[in-house]
Design a protein around this motif. Structure first.
Motif, mmCIF file in Angstrom:
data_model
loop_
_atom_site.group_PDB
_atom_site.id
_atom_site.type_symbol
_atom_site.label_atom_id
_atom_site.label_comp_id
_atom_site.label_asym_id
_atom_site.label_seq_id
_atom_site.Cartn_x
_atom_site.Cartn_y
_atom_site.Cartn_z
ATOM 1 N N HIS A 88 0.840 -1.204 0.000
ATOM 2 C CA HIS A 88 0.000 0.000 0.000
ATOM 3 C C HIS A 88 0.879 1.259 0.000
ATOM 4 O O HIS A 88 0.612 2.211 -0.739
ATOM 5 C CB HIS A 88 -0.913 -0.025 1.230
ATOM 6 N N VAL A 89 1.937 1.224 0.810
ATOM 7 C CA VAL A 89 2.815 2.400 0.925
ATOM 8 C C VAL A 89 3.542 2.652 -0.402
ATOM 9 O O VAL A 89 3.732 3.803 -0.813
ATOM 10 C CB VAL A 89 3.814 2.220 2.090
ATOM 11 N N VAL A 90 3.936 1.579 -1.090
ATOM 12 C CA VAL A 90 4.604 1.742 -2.379
ATOM 13 C C VAL A 90 3.674 2.444 -3.377
ATOM 14 O O VAL A 90 4.092 3.322 -4.126
ATOM 15 C CB VAL A 90 5.065 0.366 -2.920
ATOM 16 N N ARG A 91 2.390 2.086 -3.350
ATOM 17 C CA ARG A 91 1.439 2.681 -4.306
ATOM 18 C C ARG A 91 0.990 4.081 -3.907
ATOM 19 O O ARG A 91 0.814 4.941 -4.746
ATOM 20 C CB ARG A 91 0.202 1.775 -4.438
ATOM 21 N N GLY A 93 2.280 6.071 -1.117
ATOM 22 C CA GLY A 93 3.067 6.696 -0.053
ATOM 23 C C GLY A 93 3.739 8.008 -0.421
ATOM 24 O O GLY A 93 4.529 8.541 0.363
ATOM 25 N N LYS A 94 3.452 8.547 -1.600
ATOM 26 C CA LYS A 94 4.254 9.659 -2.116
ATOM 27 C C LYS A 94 4.296 10.888 -1.201
ATOM 28 O O LYS A 94 5.317 11.554 -1.110
ATOM 29 C CB LYS A 94 3.766 10.070 -3.507
ATOM 30 N N GLY A 95 3.204 11.200 -0.513
ATOM 31 C CA GLY A 95 3.199 12.397 0.342
ATOM 32 C C GLY A 95 3.724 12.173 1.739
ATOM 33 O O GLY A 95 3.683 13.089 2.570
ATOM 34 N N THR A 96 4.255 10.978 2.011
ATOM 35 C CA THR A 96 4.654 10.682 3.398
ATOM 36 C C THR A 96 6.079 11.158 3.695
ATOM 37 O O THR A 96 6.915 11.306 2.800
ATOM 38 C CB THR A 96 4.603 9.162 3.666
ATOM 39 N N SER A 97 6.349 11.341 4.991
ATOM 40 C CA SER A 97 7.681 11.761 5.428
ATOM 41 C C SER A 97 8.719 10.677 5.103
ATOM 42 O O SER A 97 9.874 10.979 4.822
ATOM 43 C CB SER A 97 7.665 12.043 6.926
ATOM 44 N N MET A 98 8.292 9.414 5.114
ATOM 45 C CA MET A 98 9.228 8.329 4.814
ATOM 46 C C MET A 98 9.677 8.388 3.348
ATOM 47 O O MET A 98 10.874 8.277 3.038
ATOM 48 C CB MET A 98 8.561 6.980 5.115
ATOM 49 N N TYR A 99 8.711 8.583 2.460
ATOM 50 C CA TYR A 99 9.022 8.694 1.031
ATOM 51 C C TYR A 99 9.966 9.865 0.785
ATOM 52 O O TYR A 99 10.974 9.762 0.085
ATOM 53 C CB TYR A 99 7.718 8.874 0.249
ATOM 54 N N SER A 100 9.624 10.986 1.396
ATOM 55 C CA SER A 100 10.411 12.209 1.230
ATOM 56 C C SER A 100 11.849 11.999 1.713
ATOM 57 O O SER A 100 12.815 12.460 1.086
ATOM 58 C CB SER A 100 9.713 13.337 2.002
ATOM 59 N N THR A 101 12.007 11.265 2.809
ATOM 60 C CA THR A 101 13.332 10.995 3.373
ATOM 61 C C THR A 101 14.186 10.182 2.399
ATOM 62 O O THR A 101 15.345 10.518 2.113
ATOM 63 C CB THR A 101 13.184 10.232 4.713
#
Lengths: 367, 367
Positions: A88-91, A93-101
């Protein structure tokens, strides 16, 4: 420890930069920011990029003077939770802090990433965005485990990036683990052991025998000492510095060790409360027991490192406090300062030229 | 605890008989005989047959009055060493004390066998001479592990009889482990957990998902509570009484736990020696620390039990002292008194009728 810039990073930057995911840990961004503050006081030459909600992080940073000039915020409003499935996060997750990191490492704005968030999601995002290193089929998660060795800890991998590993993956784990021991623990020639149910060469699963031969054949070139098969009791032991296994076995092993250590710790606390004399004893032994606690304190070595990607990602424990977060960032800094990921990539590339990749899966290319 | 005779044993005997291999342990037959002496003092209604060199054992028994009338010697001049390969022992082991010990159980002269010798050889001899129970493809070794549960210990299997297990084997392990918990630990309705890398149902290897469904489908009939997937941290935990896994993973897990516990114990001893104050503290806390030591003392629960054979074999630790040997014989006695092996056989037979054996390997017969 030198502050020389690793070769392949963005040379327009003069200072090392660490990307920190401020969200997703069990105790919230205040704890992560507190950990950052501990780190920057001790490391004046390294800057941080914090990822998370702008206003919340700005307020937390404003309260801590050492962070103000050394820490920028990259706005990301959503958070990956511990319950989110990696797929789910791969699909989404773009706006998340983890993705941004992870993204700042991909874009070479940062040298290394640190997150306390959901391990599965962090590995999935890191694989998708950073991609696997040439020659690596399965990335691995390496941890440090308290041991009888002089350095106090052994490297163990994989502890859960994947649930299986063939002989060829296990050879890569040996190379990556040895590289980690060199750059993260200052061991120039690490001893590598392959985890099995006995040390006799005839024991264990077929893929382990293939892996034994492969690792043995690459020992000289890879500049580690292969000590052969080791057992579970050697994970906290002193016969090897690096323990290689598949992610299923490694994950069960570290959780069994953690659970057993936790049980003993609780029973010890109970024992000291049992009688007035034992309560007095615990006061008298306080300093010595604190020393023991530090010796096996998981916070001191907080950080599973993702190996085999185009970029280093350090996974801090979800329940880490400020000391634990600071330890994870320090580990990330040491690896970045040593140019760890480029060295690891070179080790993997040296052993298996990319053109041999088609025959690699037979596990006999190097034998 | 009643002394009622189990149904299927030799009813011409009026008393329970335990076959003890006097040889093969690290500290020699004197330690085994000392353990026997501790046992017979506490258990006046049970007799022993000791296997080993006649003259040596006669001399050791003559020195211990309680043993004289309760213990007969069965002469066997050769010894299986810790270095002997199981395949060699199967072919050439006929004159050994280990073979002789297993043989008295096969011939129903004894109700249960105990040996401190080479585990692999003991399992190989036991499989060849006692044969597998109908419906059991892979026998297992079960051990007790210190835990947070009220009974103080959990059952874990397999810890090394085989290096692999399919879904069908794992169901048998669940049935056998639950039966062991009922008869060895007096738990009428044990909770069974299946070891995995996470508790979520989507995690782990495919055979574990098949095993999950199989065990779930048999839960009601087998009279245990299936708690689903558990993690390594639950082996010393309190969510399950019986932990089911393959022998490779189980072996690594217990050795990791043992190694970690040993490291902590040694560091604790060091901590108490560090300063005069801490040395005083260790004196004041002596009784409480002894209590803790007893709580997690492996000697108290010494004995891996071989499950899935036509007869019960208890493997005592090679380094067991007299207390450890006595504990292993006591465990053997409790299982024999409860008619454990017949009950276990009935449990396995009830779940999978023998005529279904041909379709069993698909793992879907019971689903």
């Amino acid at each position: 420890m030198t502050l020389a810039r690793p070769d392949k990073t963005d040379t327009t930057r003069q200072r090392l930069v660490i990307a920190v995911d401020a969200m997703g840990g069990d105790s919230g961004p205040a704890t992560v920011v507190a950990g950052c503050a501990i780190f920057v006081k001790r490391n004046p030459n390294i800057d941080l990029i914090l990822h998370g909600p702008q206003a919340e992080l700005d307020a937390l940073i404003a309260k801590r003077k050492p962070l103000r000039d050394r820490c920028t915020v990259r706005a990301a409003d959503s958070v990956v939770t511990m319950e989110d499935k990696p797929s789910h996060v791969v699909r989404h997750g773009k706006g998340t802090s983890m993705y941004s990191t992870v993204e700042t490492v991909r874009a070479r704005e940062a040298d290394v990433a640190v997150s306390c968030g959901n391990t599965g999601a962090l590995m999935a995002l890191s694989m998708i965005r950073l991609r696997k290193l040439p020659g690596v089929n399965r990335p691995a998660i390496a941890v440090l485990w308290p041991s009888r060795n002089p350095q106090g800890f052994n490297v163990m991998l994989d502890v859960g990036a994947d649930i299986r590993a063939d002989a060829d993956d296990l050879l890569r784990y040996a190379l990556m683990g040895a590289s980690y021991a060199r750059n993260g623990m200052d061991l120039p020639r690490p001893r590598v052991g392959l985890l099995n149910v006995g040390t006799e060469e005839h024991k264990g699963r077929a893929e382990l025998h293939d892996a034994f031969d492969l690792i043995k054949a690459n020992e000289a070139q890879a500049e580690f000492d292969f000590v052969g098969f080791v057992e579970g009791s050697d994970i906290p032991g002193d016969v090897a510095d690096v323990i290689v296994t598949d992610g299923f076995t490694g994950n069960v092993a570290i959780k069994t060790g953690e659970g057993t250590a936790g049980l003993i710790g609780d029973l010890l606390k109970e024992a000291f409360k049992y009688t007035p004399l034992s309560r007095l004893a615990s006061l008298l032994a306080f300093t010595s027991l604190q020393r023991l606690k530090r010796r096996i304190d998981p916070r001191r070595v907080n950080g599973g490192v993702f190996l085999g990607l185009n970029g280093t990602v350090v996974k801090s424990h979800g329940s880490a406090d400020a000391t634990g977060v600071s330890a994870a960032i320090s580990l990330a800094a040491q690896l970045a300062q040593n140019g760890f990921n480029d060295k690891l990539a070179a080790r993997v590339a040296a052993v298996l030229p990319t053109e041999d990749k088609t025959t690699e899966d037979t596990g006999h290319t190097q034998a």
